[in-house]
Scaffold this motif. Structure first.
Motif, PDB file in Angstrom:
ATOM      1  N   ILE A 137      37.454  31.592  52.767  1.00  0.00           N
ATOM      2  CA  ILE A 137      38.967  32.239  51.614  1.00  0.00           C
ATOM      3  C   ILE A 137      40.271  31.134  52.252  1.00  0.00           C
ATOM      4  N   TRP A 147      44.384  39.539  53.906  1.00  0.00           N
ATOM      5  CA  TRP A 147      44.145  40.278  53.609  1.00  0.00           C
ATOM      6  C   TRP A 147      43.622  41.298  55.160  1.00  0.00           C
ATOM      7  N   VAL A 197      44.461  41.879  49.261  1.00  0.00           N
ATOM      8  CA  VAL A 197      44.353  40.211  50.073  1.00  0.00           C
ATOM      9  C   VAL A 197      46.142  39.914  48.922  1.00  0.00           C
ATOM     10  N   TRP A 206      33.866  39.415  49.336  1.00  0.00           N
ATOM     11  CA  TRP A 206      34.976  39.102  50.285  1.00  0.00           C
ATOM     12  C   TRP A 206      34.903  39.312  51.920  1.00  0.00           C
ATOM     13  N   LEU A 226      39.437  34.065  41.846  1.00  0.00           N
ATOM     14  CA  LEU A 226      40.238  33.983  43.021  1.00  0.00           C
ATOM     15  C   LEU A 226      40.205  33.011  43.346  1.00  0.00           C
TER      16      LEU A 226
END
Lengths: 109, 273
Positions: free
Chosen positions: A15, A21, A30, A49, A87
């Motif tokens: 991340i 998030w 997010v 995630w 992402l």
């Protein structure tokens, strides 16, 4: 022929520090602290995630989720790779170059 | 005439409003009564000048706007809101109307023209308490919503729905009501003096002639919409985002398409029960 960009999203991911998030009802929201943008990940996306710990590859996570859902990891892998690409493009996840990022956006050893 | 002044004290804003027209002064003084206060050492000075051919607003000695009398209410509320946002300090400000019925507090976040002011006016007419028609201030420590009982702005269709709320003004002030009425919340109904936690988040969208319907939404989608409607989240960053998530966790969440006010009021009231 243009050079082929290596797919960052197939490697070990984590991340990004800019992403904060929250998990709500099995989904993940997010928020990009720098851009102010916000995305919602459905339950499968949320499971992906939650496993972005800077140690596992997308393929590793696909295998885990495949086992959970009782399907072959290959079937999950393409969907996860596409999600990971999105992402990465949003700069919410990145190639892991250090330890995992905690909820405060700080790198852990 | 000699200009007269009154104080505006809301959230972090401490300002004075000076008006050079007696009838207009009375109108604005009444409309802003719930955020009116004696303000010593104001941080901002707003001046409203009424002329034969229009009106003007100065902020801290500098002319900020001049135009037609009918646009004064729109511009004045815009400037006051900007000052409130600027001076809001630690509070998150969600672009939302807020009302309470018993222990149920509904927050109605939405962009301009979503129908927030009309819906909250309808709710207050139906017995709800008014907290805000424009901004929901969220305390970052408790995630509770504070009142912001600024004058309610009614324009367009809302003035036909609530003709009885037309401010009583002298003839010389009529041109200032051409586009928007500024109505004191107490002229509509009961006004809450304290805030509390949100129990219901409803995202309204006004669609003329659409079938009015309320549908429950998942909390993640409610948080995404709440982020979109928070005007100063950029200044609060990660802690602000977490505060909004706390607001969502404490509430049930829905979307409302509103084509008919009475039905929309019934839907929200039913959802609160």
């Amino acid at each position: 022929m243009p050079p082929v960009e290596p797919r960052v999203a197939t490697g070990v991911l984590r991340i990004a520090p800019r992403a904060c998030w929250e998990e709500l009802g099995g989904e993940v929201v997010v928020y990009d602290e720098l851009e102010g943008a916000c995305v919602v990940l459905n339950e499968t996306g949320a499971r992906f995630w939650m496993r972005l710990d800077g140690r596992r590859t997308t393929a590793d996570i696909a295998c885990e989720l495949g086992e959970q859902f009782g399907v072959a990891g290959d079937l999950v892998a393409d969907d996860l790779a596409a999600l990971a690409d999105q992402l990465v493009a949003l700069r919410l996840i990145e190639a892991a170059s250090g330890g995992p990022i905690d909820r405060d956006g700080l790198e852990q050893p | 005439m000699r200009a007269t002044s009154f104080g505006l004290h809301a959230l972090g804003l401490r300002a004075t409003l000076t008006v050079d027209h007696a009838g207009l002064d009375r109108y604005l003084r009444d409309a802003f009564a719930h955020v009116g206060a004696t303000v010593h050492a104001p941080e901002h000075r707003l001046e409203v000048c009424a002329g034969d051919r229009g009106a003007g607003i100065a902020l801290d000695g500098r002319e900020t706007w001049c135009g037609e009398a009918g646009d004064l209410a729109v511009e004045l509320t815009r400037i006051v809101n900007r000052l409130v946002v600027w001076r809001s300090g630690t509070r998150l400000l969600v672009h939302a109307a807020v009302a309470r019925l018993g222990g149920q507090m509904v927050v109605l976040p939405g962009p301009p023209d979503a129908g927030k002011s009309t819906l909250v006016t309808g709710l207050v007419r139906a017995g709800w308490e008014h907290l805000s028609d424009e901004l929901a201030p969220v305390d970052p420590g408790t995630a509770e919503i504070a009142p912001y009982p600024r004058a309610i702005g009614l324009e367009g269709e809302a003035r036909f729905l609530f003709p009885e709320l037309r401010p009583e003004v002298e003839a010389a002030v009529d041109p200032y009501l051409a586009r928007r009425w500024l109505v004191a919340p107490s002229a509509v109904g009961r006004v809450a003096t304290a805030g509390g936690p949100a129990t219901l988040l409803v995202f309204p969208r006004h669609e003329p002639r659409a079938e009015t319907r309320l549908e429950w939404i998942r909390p993640a989608h409610a948080l995404q919409e709440l982020v979109t409607n928070t005007v100063n989240l950029g200044a609060h960053g990660r802690p602000g985002f977490r505060t909004l998530a706390r607001v969502v966790r404490g509430a049930r969440c829905a979307r409302l398409v509103s084509g008919d006010l009475a039905r929309a009021v019934d839907e929200v009231t039913g959802a609160a029960r």
